[in-house]
Design a protein around this motif. Structure first.
Motif, PDB file in Angstrom:
ATOM      1  N   UNK A  65      45.146  34.152  44.352  1.00  0.00           N
ATOM      2  CA  UNK A  65      44.750  32.463  44.533  1.00  0.00           C
ATOM      3  C   UNK A  65      45.441  31.495  45.230  1.00  0.00           C
ATOM      4  N   UNK A  66      46.728  32.733  45.408  1.00  0.00           N
ATOM      5  CA  UNK A  66      47.624  31.537  45.947  1.00  0.00           C
ATOM      6  C   UNK A  66      47.627  31.717  47.621  1.00  0.00           C
ATOM      7  N   UNK A  67      47.392  32.559  48.700  1.00  0.00           N
ATOM      8  CA  UNK A  67      46.535  32.566  49.834  1.00  0.00           C
ATOM      9  C   UNK A  67      46.107  31.626  50.222  1.00  0.00           C
ATOM     10  N   UNK A  68      45.010  31.050  49.103  1.00  0.00           N
ATOM     11  CA  UNK A  68      43.573  30.254  49.423  1.00  0.00           C
ATOM     12  C   UNK A  68      43.668  29.457  48.558  1.00  0.00           C
ATOM     13  N   UNK A  69      44.402  28.580  47.838  1.00  0.00           N
ATOM     14  CA  UNK A  69      45.129  27.166  47.481  1.00  0.00           C
ATOM     15  C   UNK A  69      44.015  27.302  46.368  1.00  0.00           C
ATOM     16  N   UNK A  70      44.023  28.658  45.674  1.00  0.00           N
ATOM     17  CA  UNK A  70      43.152  27.896  44.136  1.00  0.00           C
ATOM     18  C   UNK A  70      44.223  28.638  43.016  1.00  0.00           C
ATOM     19  N   UNK A  71      44.090  28.129  41.973  1.00  0.00           N
ATOM     20  CA  UNK A  71      44.939  28.400  40.722  1.00  0.00           C
ATOM     21  C   UNK A  71      44.066  29.595  40.582  1.00  0.00           C
ATOM     22  N   UNK A  72      43.162  30.124  40.200  1.00  0.00           N
ATOM     23  CA  UNK A  72      42.961  31.450  40.173  1.00  0.00           C
ATOM     24  C   UNK A  72      41.700  31.894  40.718  1.00  0.00           C
ATOM     25  N   UNK A  73      41.548  32.908  40.613  1.00  0.00           N
ATOM     26  CA  UNK A  73      40.918  33.848  41.524  1.00  0.00           C
ATOM     27  C   UNK A  73      39.979  34.372  40.606  1.00  0.00           C
ATOM     28  N   UNK A  74      38.311  34.974  40.643  1.00  0.00           N
ATOM     29  CA  UNK A  74      37.736  35.888  40.089  1.00  0.00           C
ATOM     30  C   UNK A  74      36.783  36.951  40.609  1.00  0.00           C
ATOM     31  N   UNK A  75      37.132  37.686  40.406  1.00  0.00           N
ATOM     32  CA  UNK A  75      36.479  39.174  40.903  1.00  0.00           C
ATOM     33  C   UNK A  75      35.390  39.766  40.127  1.00  0.00           C
ATOM     34  N   UNK A  76      34.153  39.902  40.676  1.00  0.00           N
ATOM     35  CA  UNK A  76      32.900  40.161  40.301  1.00  0.00           C
ATOM     36  C   UNK A  76      32.403  41.441  40.503  1.00  0.00           C
ATOM     37  N   UNK A  77      31.965  42.305  39.659  1.00  0.00           N
ATOM     38  CA  UNK A  77      31.311  43.476  40.205  1.00  0.00           C
ATOM     39  C   UNK A  77      29.966  43.695  39.379  1.00  0.00           C
ATOM     40  N   UNK A  78      28.789  44.209  40.262  1.00  0.00           N
ATOM     41  CA  UNK A  78      27.395  44.529  39.824  1.00  0.00           C
ATOM     42  C   UNK A  78      27.707  45.994  38.629  1.00  0.00           C
ATOM     43  N   UNK A  79      27.193  45.986  37.739  1.00  0.00           N
ATOM     44  CA  UNK A  79      27.101  47.435  36.739  1.00  0.00           C
ATOM     45  C   UNK A  79      26.178  47.483  36.272  1.00  0.00           C
ATOM     46  N   UNK A  80      25.305  47.033  36.770  1.00  0.00           N
ATOM     47  CA  UNK A  80      23.390  47.850  35.712  1.00  0.00           C
ATOM     48  C   UNK A  80      22.887  46.605  35.359  1.00  0.00           C
ATOM     49  N   UNK A  81      22.478  46.663  34.435  1.00  0.00           N
ATOM     50  CA  UNK A  81      21.676  46.405  33.545  1.00  0.00           C
ATOM     51  C   UNK A  81      21.842  46.052  31.762  1.00  0.00           C
ATOM     52  N   UNK A  82      21.285  44.742  31.703  1.00  0.00           N
ATOM     53  CA  UNK A  82      21.718  44.850  29.960  1.00  0.00           C
ATOM     54  C   UNK A  82      20.498  43.926  29.175  1.00  0.00           C
ATOM     55  N   UNK A  83      19.764  44.524  28.448  1.00  0.00           N
ATOM     56  CA  UNK A  83      18.260  44.055  27.663  1.00  0.00           C
ATOM     57  C   UNK A  83      17.681  43.997  28.562  1.00  0.00           C
ATOM     58  N   UNK A  84      17.385  44.607  30.038  1.00  0.00           N
ATOM     59  CA  UNK A  84      16.400  43.748  30.977  1.00  0.00           C
ATOM     60  C   UNK A  84      17.364  42.529  31.988  1.00  0.00           C
ATOM     61  N   UNK A  85      18.876  42.332  32.170  1.00  0.00           N
ATOM     62  CA  UNK A  85      19.178  40.906  32.402  1.00  0.00           C
ATOM     63  C   UNK A  85      20.362  42.140  33.394  1.00  0.00           C
ATOM     64  N   UNK A  86      20.462  41.373  34.702  1.00  0.00           N
ATOM     65  CA  UNK A  86      21.782  42.038  35.057  1.00  0.00           C
ATOM     66  C   UNK A  86      23.293  41.525  34.532  1.00  0.00           C
ATOM     67  N   UNK A  87      23.866  42.660  34.423  1.00  0.00           N
ATOM     68  CA  UNK A  87      25.239  42.924  34.537  1.00  0.00           C
ATOM     69  C   UNK A  87      26.247  42.826  35.495  1.00  0.00           C
ATOM     70  N   UNK A  88      27.296  41.788  35.504  1.00  0.00           N
ATOM     71  CA  UNK A  88      28.300  42.519  35.891  1.00  0.00           C
ATOM     72  C   UNK A  88      29.705  41.766  35.169  1.00  0.00           C
ATOM     73  N   UNK A  89      30.300  43.001  35.367  1.00  0.00           N
ATOM     74  CA  UNK A  89      31.515  42.798  35.265  1.00  0.00           C
ATOM     75  C   UNK A  89      32.259  40.999  35.538  1.00  0.00           C
ATOM     76  N   UNK A  90      33.459  40.484  35.102  1.00  0.00           N
ATOM     77  CA  UNK A  90      34.721  39.523  35.930  1.00  0.00           C
ATOM     78  C   UNK A  90      35.510  40.107  35.600  1.00  0.00           C
ATOM     79  N   UNK A  91      36.682  39.801  36.195  1.00  0.00           N
ATOM     80  CA  UNK A  91      38.109  39.885  36.047  1.00  0.00           C
ATOM     81  C   UNK A  91      38.956  38.573  36.948  1.00  0.00           C
ATOM     82  N   UNK A  92      39.896  37.809  35.937  1.00  0.00           N
ATOM     83  CA  UNK A  92      40.926  36.391  35.928  1.00  0.00           C
ATOM     84  C   UNK A  92      42.196  36.872  36.917  1.00  0.00           C
ATOM     85  N   UNK A  93      42.200  36.334  37.795  1.00  0.00           N
ATOM     86  CA  UNK A  93      43.850  36.534  37.958  1.00  0.00           C
ATOM     87  C   UNK A  93      44.297  34.886  38.745  1.00  0.00           C
ATOM     88  N   UNK A  94      45.219  34.904  37.954  1.00  0.00           N
ATOM     89  CA  UNK A  94      46.324  33.632  38.670  1.00  0.00           C
ATOM     90  C   UNK A  94      47.259  34.104  39.253  1.00  0.00           C
TER      91      UNK A  94
END
Length: 285
Positions: free
Chosen positions: A37-66
């Motif tokens: 976040x500091x390097x890119x001038x934002x308050x937050x960064x979000x890390x996204x990872x595809x982890x398959x599907x759930x109930x027939x819909x795509x499933x993504x894991x999210x992590x949030x950092x300041x």
């Protein structure tokens, strides 16, 4: 060298929004995650990872950092992640499941010529009244007297607790000049994420707010969707309509708007919160 999208989340009428770094998750160290976040001038960064599907819909894991470390949740970060997924998959309507360390929840997004409108289920909100010492300490950090306020202050949580504090008008809200060292000390002492100060909603449910969170390295947040969801939940307990439109970011020169809507098609009414977003640029770090 990962590519990072900078997404302006929770824009107002095609302007402003909270710049948020969104990128595919990888084998980053904790220090690297905090630096992005500091390097890119934002308050937050979000890390996204595809982890398959759930109930027939795509499933993504999210992590949030300041810059201070990891957060269990981030509302405008979730809006930004949904916007990136919709644009990257080139779908008109995205219906997906998102997962954080503590829960899985529904996320949706619709692409238009102006960008993406995204919304999500922020989860159950717990509410309690404030205790006199914590209210006095937080109000002092904001430069306010604890009494009289415009209404009852609450402590709300849908991940981490934060104080919801009403002031009398948008003018009083705009004039706030917190002592951030004093406010951080108060929030740290009482285990608060920060303080969401808001003006009373008008008869159409439109309000203004400012979110101060120096304890997580964000003195003032341009947009805060999870706190807006907390406010909507608090209003439903008083018999007021839960639907809200909240303006933020004006004091920082980046107008933002978050909507919180009560969805009554489920057995139990739930809140959906979100806003408009657009990818403004990409960068390689």
């Amino acid at each position: 060298m990962p590519e990072v999208a900078i997404v302006d989340a929770c824009r107002r009428q095609g302007r402003g929004g909270s710049p948020t770094a969104v990128l595919d998750d990888a084998n980053f160290t904790e220090d690297e995650r905090r630096r992005i976040p500091t390097e890119l001038g934002t308050s937050h960064a979000v890390f996204v990872r595809a982890v398959g599907a759930e109930h027939g819909r795509p499933l993504y894991a999210l992590r949030f950092f300041t810059s201070e470390g990891e957060l269990p949740a981030c509302g405008h970060g979730t809006v930004a992640a949904l916007a990136l997924l919709a644009e990257r998959d080139e779908v008109s309507d995205l219906d997906t499941v998102l997962r954080t360390a503590s829960r899985s929840f529904e996320g949706r997004a619709t692409r238009t010529r102006e960008g993406v409108t995204a919304w999500f289920d922020p989860g159950t909100v717990s509410l309690r009244g404030t205790r006199a010492p914590e209210l006095t300490a937080v109000a002092a950090g904001l430069g306010l007297a604890a009494e009289p306020l415009a209404g009852e202050a609450r402590v709300a949580s849908n991940g981490r607790p934060r104080m919801l504090l009403p002031v009398r008008s948008r003018t009083e809200l705009a004039e706030l000049a917190p002592d951030f060292a004093l406010l951080r000390a108060a929030c740290d002492r009482y285990g608060l994420l920060g303080c969401y100060v808001y003006s009373p909603p008008d008869r159409l449910g439109r309000a203004a707010a400012r979110m101060f969170a120096p304890s997580i390295g964000v003195p003032e947040d341009i947009a805060n969707a999870n706190s807006t969801a907390c406010l909507a939940a608090a209003h439903t307990t008083t018999g007021r309509p839960g639907n809200l439109t909240v303006d933020m970011g004006d004091h920082l020169g980046s107008p933002s708007t978050i909507t919180a809507t009560i969805e009554r098609s489920h057995p139990e009414p739930r809140i959906l919160v979100g806003g408009q977003a657009v990818i403004t640029r990409t960068a390689v770090r």
